[in-house]
Design a protein around this motif. Structure first.
Motif, PDB file in Angstrom:
ATOM      1  N   UNK A 126       0.860  -1.198   0.000  1.00  0.00           N
ATOM      2  CA  UNK A 126       0.000   0.000   0.000  1.00  0.00           C
ATOM      3  C   UNK A 126       0.886   1.234   0.000  1.00  0.00           C
ATOM      4  N   UNK A 128       0.589   3.961  -1.303  1.00  0.00           N
ATOM      5  CA  UNK A 128      -0.129   5.249  -1.221  1.00  0.00           C
ATOM      6  C   UNK A 128      -0.410   5.659   0.229  1.00  0.00           C
ATOM      7  N   UNK A 129      -0.290   4.719   1.163  1.00  0.00           N
ATOM      8  CA  UNK A 129      -0.578   5.045   2.576  1.00  0.00           C
ATOM      9  C   UNK A 129       0.685   5.629   3.208  1.00  0.00           C
ATOM     10  N   UNK A 130       0.572   6.887   3.617  1.00  0.00           N
ATOM     11  CA  UNK A 130       1.721   7.619   4.166  1.00  0.00           C
ATOM     12  C   UNK A 130       1.714   7.542   5.704  1.00  0.00           C
TER      13      UNK A 130
END
Lengths: 164, 298
Positions: A126, A128-130
């Motif tokens: 994932x 995109x998960x910061x």
């Protein structure tokens, strides 16, 4: 008379149990990253040495939600009971106890299960998960001194014995 | 074959007999030669794993679950990068947490404002708590804000997030852990564990953001909020004041508290039973001054 006969043994057993609870000491482990040893059973108590995850302590007694402990190095003080577990926490796998008693309910292996490896694997899947905001917010730690000043400045008066 | 039968039986048995059933089954299998000693041991461990619930999740594992739940939340709602406001929120929140029944979590309590005008607040397992701009707008004084934070601390204290994880998900994770407890994870085990982790995160976030916790959980969190506020020295009427303000701001078809929480009126009715009829909050001037000064977001 009958009541006395029935309750007599109950009272004696209850008294014996209370004495046992007061006298008994047992070993527990620190189950949070760090927790301070305080000189009184309260969050306003002066914080001395810091105990770390997995540290073993000998419990000497309790007062409300606080436990008096002896720690290694001749240290002693009060720790909030929610920071302790009766399980032994083994920090490194491969130790003899970990291999023979790993599935025991009395033993917890630190870093097993949902851990930093699993988080890293999740991050790979994932991208995109910061996590940066989470790392940043975890760094905000408020000292006991600042909390005391905050309460005073705002005219907030905790109930006696209110701090758990 | 015998092993498969017993694993199937484990799924349908009551928790009380699971340990015994798995032990007996494994022993019979071993004695009859149907199972190797290693397989028998695995079945025993699997039986014990299936018997575990969310309460078997250690504070350390709860911490990692919470971090990822938090990351998913701030991925959907961006953080408000206002250091002064976030610091104030953390001083207030970490103060309140000390008055809860669970002041110590693995990584501690931390608070962050999220950039959304929806009326929302989320608590990730372990103590990461997020409050939206829309929710802050419902708080006209520090006592009302303390009520929101104390309610979220209540969810953490009662581990409502972890309770949202499906039992089947926990079974998978604990079975892998039981089988591999003394070794380093790698390869397929890590992948399987990550799948269970991913599912757990999804169970929690979809409950928090879409369906909401059970009404009983919300009531439990409100009750804890009242207790935390009383212990800390805040006026629990702040909770009612915030709910009255929320009632004015909620849109009936909104994707926020209107969807995930009981109505403000029903919550106020419960709170009135605990603290009596609403009395307006009368906080000292200094408390109101810092609330307005430190929480200025624009």
């Amino acid at each position: 008379m009958k009541i006395k006969v029935l309750f007599g043994p109950v009272i004696i057993i209850g008294f014996a149990a209370a004495v046992w609870a007061a006298d008994s000491s047992k070993m527990m482990s620190v189950q949070v990253k760090t927790t301070p040893l305080r000189d009184t059973p309260s969050f306003v108590g002066k914080a001395g040495a810091t105990l770390s995850y997995g540290d073993r302590v000998e419990t000497l007694g309790t007062q409300g939600p606080w436990t008096k402990v002896n720690a290694s190095g001749g240290l002693s003080g009060w720790v909030h009971t929610s920071a302790l577990t009766s399980q032994r926490i083994v920090l490194k796998s491969g130790q003899e106890t970990a291999q023979t008693r790993a599935s025991s309910d009395e033993l917890a292996l630190a870093g097993k299960g949902f851990n930093s490896d699993v988080e890293s694997e999740y991050k790979k899947q994932h991208r995109n998960i910061d996590f940066t905001p989470i790392d940043r917010m975890e760094k905000i730690r408020i000292s006991s001194t600042e909390i005391q000043s905050f309460l005073k400045e705002g005219g907030v008066s905790p109930r006696e014995g209110g701090a758990q | 074959m015998l092993g498969i039968f017993f694993l199937f039986a484990l799924e349908s048995a009551t928790p009380q007999i699971l340990d015994t059933l798995s032990d007996i089954g494994a022993e019979i299998g071993k004695q009859t030669g149907a199972l190797t000693p290693g397989q028998a041991e695995s079945i025993k461990k699997a039986g014990k794993a299936v018997n575990k619930t969310f309460e078997s999740i250690t504070p350390e594992q709860e911490y990692y679950i919470g971090r990822t739940v938090g990351a998913v939340i701030v991925n959907k709602y961006r953080p408000v990068n206002n250091d002064a406001a976030n610091h104030y929120l953390n001083v207030l929140g970490q103060t309140l947490a000390q008055f809860s029944d669970r002041p110590e979590t693995f990584g501690g309590y931390h608070f962050l404002i999220i950039d959304s005008n929806e009326i929302n607040a989320f608590s990730a397992p372990g103590g990461l708590i997020f409050i939206s701009r829309g929710m802050l707008n419902c708080c006209k004084n520090e006592d009302a804000l303390a009520a929101v934070l104390a309610h979220e601390i209540g969810h953490v204290q009662h581990q409502h997030g972890l309770q949202a994880i499906k039992k089947s998900r926990l079974n998978s994770a604990f079975t892998i852990l039981a089988a591999e407890s003394a070794k380093q994870f790698g390869g397929q085990d890590l992948k399987d564990l990550t799948t269970a982790f991913e599912g757990s995160i999804s169970d929690i976030t979809s409950t928090m953001m879409n369906s909401g916790y059970a009404r009983s959980c919300e009531k439990e969190a409100d009750k804890s909020a009242v207790e935390i506020m009383k212990r800390a020295g805040y006026d629990p009427n702040g909770l009612t004041a915030m709910l009255m303000e929320m009632k004015k701001n909620l849109k009936p078809d909104g994707f926020d508290f209107a969807k995930t929480h009981p109505s403000p009126d029903s919550r106020i009715s419960d709170i009135t039973q605990w603290i009596g009829p609403y009395q307006p909050v009368a906080a000292p001037a200094g408390r109101q001054t810092r609330f307005e000064r430190d929480l200025k977001l624009n």
